[in-house]
Each structure stands twice: as structure tokens, then as C-alpha cells.
Design a protein around this motif. Structure first.
Motif, PDB file in Angstrom:
ATOM      1  N   THR A 267       0.831  -1.201   0.000  1.00  0.00           N
ATOM      2  CA  THR A 267       0.000   0.000   0.000  1.00  0.00           C
ATOM      3  C   THR A 267       0.867   1.253   0.000  1.00  0.00           C
ATOM      4  OG1 THR A 267      -1.752  -1.170   1.180  1.00  0.00           O
ATOM      5  CG2 THR A 267      -1.809   1.231   1.271  1.00  0.00           C
ATOM      6  N   ALA A 268       1.951   1.229   0.755  1.00  0.00           N
ATOM      7  CA  ALA A 268       2.825   2.399   0.838  1.00  0.00           C
ATOM      8  C   ALA A 268       3.426   2.746  -0.521  1.00  0.00           C
ATOM      9  CB  ALA A 268       3.928   2.150   1.865  1.00  0.00           C
ATOM     10  N   VAL A 269       3.880   1.733  -1.253  1.00  0.00           N
ATOM     11  CA  VAL A 269       4.478   1.983  -2.572  1.00  0.00           C
ATOM     12  C   VAL A 269       3.425   2.540  -3.530  1.00  0.00           C
ATOM     13  CG1 VAL A 269       5.507   0.905  -4.603  1.00  0.00           C
ATOM     14  CG2 VAL A 269       6.344   0.319  -2.322  1.00  0.00           C
ATOM     15  N   PHE A 270       2.246   1.950  -3.542  1.00  0.00           N
ATOM     16  CA  PHE A 270       1.207   2.412  -4.461  1.00  0.00           C
ATOM     17  C   PHE A 270       0.773   3.838  -4.119  1.00  0.00           C
ATOM     18  CE2 PHE A 270      -3.255   2.126  -6.241  1.00  0.00           C
ATOM     19  CZ  PHE A 270      -2.857   2.100  -7.568  1.00  0.00           C
ATOM     20  N   SER A 271       0.678   4.147  -2.845  1.00  0.00           N
ATOM     21  CA  SER A 271       0.336   5.511  -2.447  1.00  0.00           C
ATOM     22  C   SER A 271       1.411   6.489  -2.913  1.00  0.00           C
ATOM     23  CB  SER A 271       0.176   5.595  -0.924  1.00  0.00           C
ATOM     24  OG  SER A 271      -0.902   4.800  -0.479  1.00  0.00           O
ATOM     25  N   GLY A 272       2.663   6.066  -2.823  1.00  0.00           N
ATOM     26  CA  GLY A 272       3.747   6.915  -3.302  1.00  0.00           C
ATOM     27  C   GLY A 272       3.689   7.146  -4.794  1.00  0.00           C
ATOM     28  N   VAL A 273       3.343   6.100  -5.537  1.00  0.00           N
ATOM     29  CA  VAL A 273       3.202   6.232  -6.987  1.00  0.00           C
ATOM     30  C   VAL A 273       2.072   7.204  -7.309  1.00  0.00           C
ATOM     31  CG1 VAL A 273       2.488   5.007  -9.075  1.00  0.00           C
ATOM     32  CG2 VAL A 273       4.187   3.988  -7.545  1.00  0.00           C
ATOM     33  N   TRP A 274       0.955   7.068  -6.595  1.00  0.00           N
ATOM     34  CA  TRP A 274      -0.195   7.942  -6.848  1.00  0.00           C
ATOM     35  C   TRP A 274       0.205   9.398  -6.619  1.00  0.00           C
ATOM     36  CZ3 TRP A 274      -5.018   5.295  -7.756  1.00  0.00           C
ATOM     37  CH2 TRP A 274      -6.078   6.148  -8.072  1.00  0.00           C
ATOM     38  N   SER A 275       0.956   9.645  -5.554  1.00  0.00           N
ATOM     39  CA  SER A 275       1.411  11.010  -5.264  1.00  0.00           C
ATOM     40  C   SER A 275       2.346  11.516  -6.353  1.00  0.00           C
ATOM     41  CB  SER A 275       2.124  11.052  -3.906  1.00  0.00           C
ATOM     42  OG  SER A 275       1.239  10.729  -2.858  1.00  0.00           O
ATOM     43  N   LEU A 276       3.259  10.649  -6.794  1.00  0.00           N
ATOM     44  CA  LEU A 276       4.212  11.049  -7.821  1.00  0.00           C
ATOM     45  C   LEU A 276       3.507  11.384  -9.129  1.00  0.00           C
ATOM     46  CD1 LEU A 276       7.177  11.405  -8.672  1.00  0.00           C
ATOM     47  CD2 LEU A 276       7.209   8.967  -9.269  1.00  0.00           C
ATOM     48  N   VAL A 277       2.536  10.569  -9.488  1.00  0.00           N
ATOM     49  CA  VAL A 277       1.775  10.847 -10.711  1.00  0.00           C
ATOM     50  C   VAL A 277       1.035  12.181 -10.579  1.00  0.00           C
ATOM     51  CG1 VAL A 277      -0.185  10.087 -12.109  1.00  0.00           C
ATOM     52  CG2 VAL A 277       1.560   8.440 -11.418  1.00  0.00           C
ATOM     53  N   GLY A 278       0.483  12.426  -9.389  1.00  0.00           N
ATOM     54  CA  GLY A 278      -0.190  13.701  -9.174  1.00  0.00           C
ATOM     55  C   GLY A 278       0.747  14.889  -9.337  1.00  0.00           C
ATOM     56  N   GLU A 279       1.964  14.745  -8.839  1.00  0.00           N
ATOM     57  CA  GLU A 279       2.943  15.825  -8.961  1.00  0.00           C
ATOM     58  C   GLU A 279       3.315  16.097 -10.418  1.00  0.00           C
ATOM     59  OE1 GLU A 279       6.253  14.619  -6.622  1.00  0.00           O
ATOM     60  OE2 GLU A 279       5.135  14.609  -4.722  1.00  0.00           O
ATOM     61  N   ASN A 280       3.235  15.058 -11.249  1.00  0.00           N
ATOM     62  CA  ASN A 280       3.653  15.189 -12.648  1.00  0.00           C
ATOM     63  C   ASN A 280       2.480  15.255 -13.619  1.00  0.00           C
ATOM     64  OD1 ASN A 280       6.817  14.757 -12.816  1.00  0.00           O
ATOM     65  ND2 ASN A 280       6.068  13.356 -11.250  1.00  0.00           N
ATOM     66  N   ILE A 281       1.275  15.449 -13.097  1.00  0.00           N
ATOM     67  CA  ILE A 281       0.081  15.275 -13.925  1.00  0.00           C
ATOM     68  C   ILE A 281       0.072  16.180 -15.151  1.00  0.00           C
ATOM     69  CG2 ILE A 281      -1.438  16.949 -12.765  1.00  0.00           C
ATOM     70  CD1 ILE A 281      -2.329  13.324 -13.787  1.00  0.00           C
ATOM     71  N   ALA A 282       0.642  17.365 -15.056  1.00  0.00           N
ATOM     72  CA  ALA A 282       0.624  18.285 -16.204  1.00  0.00           C
ATOM     73  C   ALA A 282       1.559  17.839 -17.323  1.00  0.00           C
ATOM     74  CB  ALA A 282       1.001  19.690 -15.744  1.00  0.00           C
ATOM     75  N   LYS A 283       2.470  16.904 -17.028  1.00  0.00           N
ATOM     76  CA  LYS A 283       3.449  16.466 -18.032  1.00  0.00           C
ATOM     77  C   LYS A 283       2.896  15.420 -18.990  1.00  0.00           C
ATOM     78  CE  LYS A 283       7.586  17.000 -15.104  1.00  0.00           C
ATOM     79  NZ  LYS A 283       8.756  16.240 -14.553  1.00  0.00           N
ATOM     80  N   TYR A 284       1.940  14.612 -18.503  1.00  0.00           N
ATOM     81  CA  TYR A 284       1.542  13.436 -19.271  1.00  0.00           C
ATOM     82  C   TYR A 284       0.734  13.811 -20.512  1.00  0.00           C
ATOM     83  CZ  TYR A 284       2.822  11.047 -14.938  1.00  0.00           C
ATOM     84  OH  TYR A 284       3.501  10.595 -13.832  1.00  0.00           O
ATOM     85  N   HIS A 285       0.887  12.990 -21.548  1.00  0.00           N
ATOM     86  CA  HIS A 285       0.097  13.176 -22.765  1.00  0.00           C
ATOM     87  C   HIS A 285      -1.372  12.837 -22.525  1.00  0.00           C
ATOM     88  CE1 HIS A 285       4.032  12.467 -25.255  1.00  0.00           C
ATOM     89  NE2 HIS A 285       3.981  13.664 -24.708  1.00  0.00           N
TER      90      HIS A 285
END
Length: 542
Positions: A267-285
Motif C-alpha cells: 500500500t505504501a508503494v502504491f500511495s507513493g506512486v499515486w502522489s508522484l503521478v499527481g505531482e507530474n500530472i501536467a506532463k503526461y500526454h
């Protein structure tokens, strides 16, 4: 190109072989175990069909004999991970445009290879590298993995057949495109089948994938990559990159081309991934699809009318098979005081009979936990219970002298919020809380709220009204719920697997629900005789 509407062969659950003494499958498996134990494999990184050797290596050891090295795997770094992303994108167009019947045939062929000439090889690698018994390997790396391949192809066909309604003069169509980018898959050590499913489910839908296997499962996962190559999977569709999780975060999860993330783990790793994706959300196609199956604190809850013998069997098998290292393993139990004396006697008697050791000894019920970190974590929980006034260790312990052996451990908790009743342990430790019969409803609420997870759970009762009441009271506690059965052993196509709360996105591996996450539908409307009108009838003057 053929214009026929081909029908996929009907999916079925692969029959589980028994490996009885004198059987041909037992003889073949033992021979393969001896062969694999006598060699050391070098596992390459595989990108775009090419093998890469970085020289930076890790070791795959037998958990039950940690001085025995089975393989060394090459560790991908920045250069290889960026190359994998490029390779996935380069292979994408041709793979997505491959006629469906040809794409499907690759995975159907892989299932037949797996359950035929590759069966002993895959099972042996899983037994030695992940310390599974013959039966636990059989239901995982042979049967469940084949089930994923066959059923996911069938589910994809059902999805493709779903089309919208039409109106007069209009033909509406929906095409199911793969996601616009690559899919990142990160798999755990505990099921070879999960590794195979995390990378192939998106690929079946036309996506290209970068797969980071668990380092402790690298051997069986590497053999699956070789199997897929033999089945005809084109280069670059799945790229195999053993690496550090931190490097995945740094070089792939923030890549603008990442369109999906398929994960099983903590759960900790997946939560970290979710946060990281949120931080980079403007970058994704495009907004990445995040699909995760994470932790659990799975339970067995008994009613006073529960039958003792099947309850005990479910507790023993549910908690101790594969050393409790299943996402679904029973980790806590709520037993009414009226039947606890009989349950306790049966539980301790049956647990005492369990034999533990090397998986090559087919008389063993259990083997070793996966690695030193896991062994240390579990042993610390046992030590904590031994030192606490709020618990009693009824049986169990550990021995790490040769392998990472944790004995089947039963803890009696005096409080329902005792540490081992509420925290995920991921080992062969079952904590029991005995409740007063008249406090049934109160204890059901405790079961519902004691843990942040919601993966699996089981209830035992003979009273049908009680079953109805308990099922309702525990409706949000588990994505996979069992009545008078252990909370493990979900079968593809029968019990789609996944949970909510802190246990993941509940996208149900082994069902159409999971495959929907890997497609981006396009609706097409075609007008046969286009209108030339501009004004609408309501605009006419009175």
C-alpha cells in the motif's frame, strides 16, 4: 485480410495436477528441480527483444537455503529504462494494428506451452526461487497463469463485441483502442501468475509494456519472458527490466508517455506512486490509468453456530499455506467464546502436524519466507507478542540459521486492537481474538473498522439468518468475501480478485473489469445520407 468474424476457443480453468507418487508429472517435476538446482542462470535485461548485460547484478537465492544461488540478474539503470520506454513506443503501432485473431493466438499458444512442455520448468523455478511447495507452485505458475491468458483473451473478445445502438440512417461503432502511451507493470514475488498477468493483460488489449519483476521472483519471471518469445510475442511488446523501484519512479513514472500503471505490492508503494503521478500530472500526454492491488489484513469471523472442523481447516490452510505470503492469507480471526476451547484444541493439534522445509521434499506443507527483510519483520512481530502482557503466543517461532524459516505461529490477543490484529504482517502468523457470544454485533463492527484494508474475509456459520446479518455487516470489509470457506484461493473467471479501501483500486484481476482499464474507446458515427438543412423545424414562423 480475412473478413470473417472469428470465435475465440472457449476459456476454461486449467485442471490442477495432483503430483501423486508414481505420477508422470511428479517424476518430470523432480527431474527438473534437480536440473535447476544444479545450474546457475544469468538473467539479462530484455528490451526490444535484445538482451542487455549491465554487469551490475543481484542474486536469486533459495529462501530455504540462502547460500544456494540459483541465478544472477542484471540490473537496469537510467540508460536501459529510457531505452525500454523508447522500445515500447516503437513497437506500439504495429502491435496495436495486428489483426485481433493473431494477437489473441499468441496468448492462447502461450497458455498451451505453459501447461504442456513448459509446465515443469515454470513450476520448478517457482518452487526453488520463491520457496513454494509443488501444489502451491502448480496452482500459481501453471494453472492460474494459464487461466489469466485464456480468460483475458475471451474477455477481450467480449469487450470488442459490445457495440452501441443505431438509429435510422446512422451507423454507430465503437473501437477499443489501446492507451495512448506505454504501460508500466510492477509485480510482486509471491505469485508468478501475477507477474505474468500484470504485463500480459494490457498487452492483450494492444498496449506495449515495461515490466519490472520482483527481484526475488526474477528467475520464474524470466522464464515466462522466454515462453512468450516462443509463443510468438513480437519484440518490444513486453520489455523486461529488473531494476530498483526508485529508478522506475525517477525515469519512467514521470515519463510523459506513460499511459498506465499496473501494480501489485504494498500500500505504501502504491500511495507513493499515486502522489508522484499527481505531482507530474501536467506532463503526461493523457491521464495515466492507475490500477493497483495492495495490502490486506484478511480475516476469518466465526459465528457460535460455526462447525468447528471446517473452521479449523480454513484457519490452518488460510493462514499457513505458502507461509502466509498471499495477499489473501488469513491474518486475524474472531472466534466466539462458546466454541473457542474446541477450536483452540483443533487449531493447535493440526498446526503441530505441519511439516516445514525444502520444497523438494514433497512431504512438507510449508517452506521459507522470501528473504531476510521479510524474516526479520515477521520475527519482530512474534517477539513483540511474546513480550506483551496483552497477548499469548500459543505456538510458533522462527529459525534463520540456514533458510528464512518462520514456523506457523498462533497468537491469542487479549484486545481486539492488539498490534498483530490490525497491522499487515505478510507471514505465517495468525492472531485470534475471542469474543463473548452476546457481543457478536459489536465485534463485527470492530472487524469492519480495525483495519484500513478491504481485500478478503470469510465468515463461518450454520444459521442462515446469521449469515445474512454478517454478510451485510461486513459488506465493505472485503472485495473477495467467502462463506464457510477460507479467504484464499480465488480462481480466474470464478472469483475475480481485488479489494478496495487501502487494498487497492478493486479492478478485479481475472475479469473484464481489469481489461477495461487498458483501453481508450473511440465512438464513430457515420451518417449515410448527410443532412443539408441548417435551420431547424421549430424555427418556422407561426
Amino acid at each position: 485480410m480475412s473478413n470473417a468474424n472469428f470465435a475465440i476457443p472457449k476459456a476454461y480453468n486449467e485442471p490442477v495436477k495432483a503430483y501423486l507418487p508414481g505420477s508422470p508429472e511428479r517424476e518430470a517435476l523432480k527431474k527438473e528441480l534437480d536440473r535447476q538446482a544444479s545450474i546457475q542462470v544469468e538473467i539479462p535485461i530484455i528490451i526490444g527483444g535484445k538482451e542487455y548485460h549491465t554487469g551490475n547484478k543481484g542474486k536469486c537465492v533459495m529462501p530455504h537455503d540462502f547460500n544456494h544461488v540459483l541465478a544472477e540478474y542484471n540490473i537496469a539503470g537510467e540508460e536501459e529504462l529510457k531505452l525500454a520506454a523508447d522500445a515500447a513506443m516503437a513497437a506500439k503501432e504495429e502491435w496495436a494494428n495486428m489483426p485481433w485473431e493473431h494477437r489473441a493466438s499468441i496468448f492462447l499458444k502461450a497458455a498451451d506451452l505453459l501447461t504442456g512442455p513448459w509446465r515443469a520448468k515454470m513450476n520448478a523455478a517457482t518452487m526453488l526461487g520463491q520457496s513454494k511447495t509443488a501444489f502451491q507452485a502448480e496452482i500459481d505458475s501453471a494453472c492460474e497463469l494459464a487461466d489469466f491468458l485464456r480468460f483475458n483473451v475471451a474477455f477481450a473478445e467480449q469487450i470488442y463485441k459490445q457495440q452501441p445502438e443505431n438509429s435510422h440512417g446512422v451507423w454507430n461503432r465503437t473501437e477499443y483502442r489501446p492507451l495512448d502511451g506505454f504501460v508500466m507493470a510492477i509485480s510482486p514475488f509471491n505469485f508468478t501468475s501475477i507477474g505474468g498477468n500484470l504485463c500480459t493483460a494490457p498487452a492483450i488489449m494492444g498496449n506495449t509494456v515495461i515490466w519490472k519483476p520482483a527481484q526475488t521472483a526474477a528467475l520464474s519471471n524470466y522464464y515466462f519472458m522466454q515462453l512468450m518469445k516462443e509463443a510468438g510475442l513480437p519484440d518490444g511488446v513486453i520489455n523486461f527490466v529488473p531494476c530498483r523501484g526508485s529508478d522506475v519512479s525517477k525515469y519512467l513514472l514521470s515519463d510523459p508517455r506513460m499511459a498506465g500503471f499496473h501494480f501489485t505490492g504494498s500500500t505504501a508503494v502504491f500511495s507513493g506512486v499515486w502522489s508522484l503521478v499527481g505531482e507530474n500530472i501536467a506532463k503526461y500526454h493523457s491521464y495515466p490509468r492507475l490500477v493497483g492491488e495492495t495490502g490486506g489484513k484478511d480475516f476469518i469471523f466465526a459465528h457460535p453456530t460455526a462447525q468447528v472442523e471446517p473452521l479449523v481447516a480454513a484457519m490452518v490452510r488460510g493462514a499457513f499455506e505458502f507461509q502466509g505470503q498471499k495477499c489473501s492469507a488469513a491474518s486475524r480471526a474472531y472466534i466466539p467464546a462458546s466454541i473457542w476451547p474446541q477450536v483452540k484444541e483443533g487449531l493447535l493439534n493440526e498446526t503441530a502436524k505441519l511439516k516445514m522445509g525444502d520444497p523438494r521434499d514433497f512431504t512438507n506443507f510449508m517452506c521459507a519466507v522470501i528473504d531476510k527483510a521479510s524474516f526479520t519483520k515477521i520475527s519482530e512481530y512474534i517477539d513483540y507478542a511474546n513480550a506483551s502482557e496483552d497477548a499469548e503466543v500459543l505456538c510458533g517461532g522462527y529459525d534463520g540459521s540456514k533458510g528464512y524459516f518462520v514456523k506457523p505461529t498462533v497468537i491469542l490477543a487479549k484486545k481486539p486492537d492488539f498490534k498483530t490484529m490490525v497491522e499487515e504482517i505478510f507471514g505465517p502468523v495468525l492472531t485470534v481474538y475471542v469474543y463473548e457470544d452476546e457481543k457478536l454485533e459489536e465485534t463485527l463492527k470492530i472487524c469492519d473498522t480495525a483495519s484500513p484494508y478491504g481485500l478478503t474475509g470469510a465468515i463461518f456459520a450454520q444459521d442462515r439468518n446469521a449469515i445474512v446479518m454478517m454478510e451485510k455487516a461486513l459488506s465493505n470489509t472485503a472485495g473477495n468475501f467467502y462463506i464457510n470457506d477460507k479467504p484464499t484461493g480465488a480462481v480466474v473467471g470464478q472469483q475475480p480478485f481485488g479489494g478496495a479501501r487501502a487494498s487497492g483500486t478493486n479492478d478485479k484481476a481475472g475479469s473484464m473489469l481489469n481489461l477495461y482499464r487498458w483501453i481508450s474507446p473511440r465512438t464513430i458515427k457515420e451518417s449515410f445520407v448527410p443532412s443539408t438543412d441548417i435551420a431547424y423545424p421549430f424555427m418556422c414562423e407561426e
